[in-house]
Design a protein around this motif. Structure first.
Motif, PDB file in Angstrom:
ATOM      1  N   SER A   1      -0.282  -4.430  10.742  1.00 59.81           N
ATOM      2  CA  SER A   1       0.850  -3.507  10.894  1.00 59.81           C
ATOM      3  C   SER A   1       0.815  -2.433   9.817  1.00 59.81           C
ATOM      4  O   SER A   1       1.813  -2.121   9.204  1.00 59.81           O
ATOM      5  CB  SER A   1       2.159  -4.284  10.808  1.00 59.81           C
ATOM      6  OG  SER A   1       2.276  -4.877   9.519  1.00 59.81           O
ATOM      7  N   ARG A   2      -0.328  -1.867   9.606  1.00 61.24           N
ATOM      8  CA  ARG A   2      -0.544  -0.896   8.525  1.00 61.24           C
ATOM      9  C   ARG A   2       0.506   0.220   8.543  1.00 61.24           C
ATOM     10  O   ARG A   2       0.714   0.874   9.552  1.00 61.24           O
ATOM     11  CB  ARG A   2      -1.937  -0.295   8.658  1.00 61.24           C
ATOM     12  CG  ARG A   2      -2.316   0.583   7.492  1.00 61.24           C
ATOM     13  CD  ARG A   2      -3.814   0.779   7.493  1.00 61.24           C
ATOM     14  NE  ARG A   2      -4.199   1.734   6.497  1.00 61.24           N
ATOM     15  CZ  ARG A   2      -4.375   1.456   5.220  1.00 61.24           C
ATOM     16  NH1 ARG A   2      -4.195   0.238   4.786  1.00 61.24           N
ATOM     17  NH2 ARG A   2      -4.746   2.386   4.378  1.00 61.24           N
ATOM     18  N   LEU A   3       1.126   0.394   7.393  1.00 62.87           N
ATOM     19  CA  LEU A   3       2.108   1.461   7.246  1.00 62.87           C
ATOM     20  C   LEU A   3       1.422   2.825   7.256  1.00 62.87           C
ATOM     21  O   LEU A   3       0.320   2.974   6.725  1.00 62.87           O
ATOM     22  CB  LEU A   3       2.849   1.312   5.913  1.00 62.87           C
ATOM     23  CG  LEU A   3       3.793   0.128   5.782  1.00 62.87           C
ATOM     24  CD1 LEU A   3       4.267   0.008   4.348  1.00 62.87           C
ATOM     25  CD2 LEU A   3       4.982   0.305   6.701  1.00 62.87           C
ATOM     26  N   ARG A   4       2.065   3.761   7.813  1.00 60.09           N
ATOM     27  CA  ARG A   4       1.529   5.124   7.845  1.00 60.09           C
ATOM     28  C   ARG A   4       1.268   5.630   6.431  1.00 60.09           C
ATOM     29  O   ARG A   4       0.295   6.318   6.178  1.00 60.09           O
ATOM     30  CB  ARG A   4       2.522   6.022   8.569  1.00 60.09           C
ATOM     31  CG  ARG A   4       2.100   7.464   8.669  1.00 60.09           C
ATOM     32  CD  ARG A   4       3.109   8.300   9.443  1.00 60.09           C
ATOM     33  NE  ARG A   4       4.478   8.158   8.983  1.00 60.09           N
ATOM     34  CZ  ARG A   4       5.003   8.798   7.933  1.00 60.09           C
ATOM     35  NH1 ARG A   4       4.275   9.619   7.242  1.00 60.09           N
ATOM     36  NH2 ARG A   4       6.267   8.629   7.600  1.00 60.09           N
ATOM     37  N   ARG A   5       2.122   5.270   5.499  1.00 55.50           N
ATOM     38  CA  ARG A   5       1.993   5.752   4.124  1.00 55.50           C
ATOM     39  C   ARG A   5       1.199   4.805   3.231  1.00 55.50           C
ATOM     40  O   ARG A   5       1.129   5.010   2.030  1.00 55.50           O
ATOM     41  CB  ARG A   5       3.380   5.973   3.540  1.00 55.50           C
ATOM     42  CG  ARG A   5       4.117   7.114   4.229  1.00 55.50           C
ATOM     43  CD  ARG A   5       5.439   7.415   3.589  1.00 55.50           C
ATOM     44  NE  ARG A   5       5.277   7.533   2.146  1.00 55.50           N
ATOM     45  CZ  ARG A   5       6.265   7.397   1.283  1.00 55.50           C
ATOM     46  NH1 ARG A   5       7.478   7.139   1.693  1.00 55.50           N
ATOM     47  NH2 ARG A   5       6.059   7.522  -0.001  1.00 55.50           N
TER      48      ARG A   5
ATOM     49  N   VAL B   1      -4.312  -5.973  -4.213  1.00 52.23           N
ATOM     50  CA  VAL B   1      -4.362  -6.561  -2.877  1.00 52.23           C
ATOM     51  C   VAL B   1      -3.287  -5.892  -2.033  1.00 52.23           C
ATOM     52  O   VAL B   1      -2.109  -5.880  -2.394  1.00 52.23           O
ATOM     53  CB  VAL B   1      -4.123  -8.088  -2.911  1.00 52.23           C
ATOM     54  CG1 VAL B   1      -4.159  -8.658  -1.495  1.00 52.23           C
ATOM     55  CG2 VAL B   1      -5.139  -8.784  -3.792  1.00 52.23           C
ATOM     56  N   GLU B   2      -3.731  -5.329  -0.918  1.00 50.19           N
ATOM     57  CA  GLU B   2      -2.812  -4.695   0.020  1.00 50.19           C
ATOM     58  C   GLU B   2      -2.523  -5.673   1.144  1.00 50.19           C
ATOM     59  O   GLU B   2      -3.443  -6.161   1.792  1.00 50.19           O
ATOM     60  CB  GLU B   2      -3.433  -3.417   0.576  1.00 50.19           C
ATOM     61  CG  GLU B   2      -2.476  -2.616   1.447  1.00 50.19           C
ATOM     62  CD  GLU B   2      -3.083  -1.290   1.848  1.00 50.19           C
ATOM     63  OE1 GLU B   2      -3.180  -0.402   0.980  1.00 50.19           O
ATOM     64  OE2 GLU B   2      -3.485  -1.169   3.019  1.00 50.19           O
TER      65      GLU B   2
ATOM     66  N   GLY C   1       0.783  -1.225   0.000  1.00 46.57           N
ATOM     67  CA  GLY C   1       0.000   0.000   0.000  1.00 46.57           C
ATOM     68  C   GLY C   1       0.809   1.266   0.000  1.00 46.57           C
ATOM     69  O   GLY C   1       0.269   2.355  -0.130  1.00 46.57           O
ATOM     70  N   GLU C   2       2.116   1.147   0.133  1.00 49.43           N
ATOM     71  CA  GLU C   2       2.966   2.322   0.127  1.00 49.43           C
ATOM     72  C   GLU C   2       3.246   2.710  -1.321  1.00 49.43           C
ATOM     73  O   GLU C   2       3.426   1.855  -2.180  1.00 49.43           O
ATOM     74  CB  GLU C   2       4.281   2.016   0.852  1.00 49.43           C
ATOM     75  CG  GLU C   2       5.127   3.232   1.077  1.00 49.43           C
ATOM     76  CD  GLU C   2       6.315   2.947   1.965  1.00 49.43           C
ATOM     77  OE1 GLU C   2       7.440   3.229   1.524  1.00 49.43           O
ATOM     78  OE2 GLU C   2       6.118   2.450   3.085  1.00 49.43           O
TER      79      GLU C   2
END
Length: 171
Positions: A127-131, A120-121, A94-95
């Motif tokens: 642990s979702r990345l901030r970005r 697909v993310e 997702g980044e």
């Protein structure tokens, strides 16, 4: 298409590989003549063979649009829409480079005719990345059109749900 940038650590890479395998099987079982084009990307995209695709790593940054540009510039002409069903599946964490999803990825997806576009993310253990913004941005801008699907996977237990969501033809 798979993200092989530096943020794609071992657990994320394993989830991506587990997602693409059943999709390969499904398409091989559904169609008599199947050809796969495997694309890896970090800041730039390049075509790889199947073995490389399921084991590649990199350390670069991320620019998702580079993969769609490669499809548009070099691959689409080999598989004309009139003669081929096209499925464009992408996976990553997702980044992405700032504003690349909205300014470049979405317009490119709209320009590439396909039976299905899917993203697909993977975010293991929540642990979702901030970005991480690709899935959210795609859903916000493309969710009304049936050919686009977005799924999220946090663990291997969610893989088949994501694959089913992507391949479901009843929606």
């Amino acid at each position: 298409i798979r993200d092989v940038s530096g943020s794609m650590q071992k657990t994320k890479r394993e989830l991506v590989e587990r997602i693409f395998t059943p999709m390969d099987w499904y398409l091989q079982g559904k169609y008599n003549n199947v050809e796969f084009v495997y694309i890896a990307h970090d800041r730039k995209a390049w075509e790889v063979n199947r073995k490389e695709f399921f084991g590649i790593t990199s350390s670069g940054g991320t620019q998702v649009s580079s993969a769609y540009e490669l499809i548009q510039e070099e691959i689409i002409s080999e598989y004309p829409w009139q003669s081929w069903n096209r499925f464009v599946f992408a996976a990553g964490d997702g980044e992405n480079k700032s504003d690349d999803t909205e300014e470049n990825v979405i317009p490119l997806m709209k320009e590439i005719s396909a039976n299905r576009h899917a993203y697909v993310e993977v975010q293991p253990g929540n642990s979702r990345l901030r970005r991480a913004e690709v899935a959210d941005t795609l859903e916000k801008n493309l969710n009304d059109d049936e050919i686009y699907r977005v799924a999220r996977v946090e663990s291997k237990n969610e893989i088949m749900d994501a694959v089913t969501k992507i391949l479901d033809t009843t929606k």
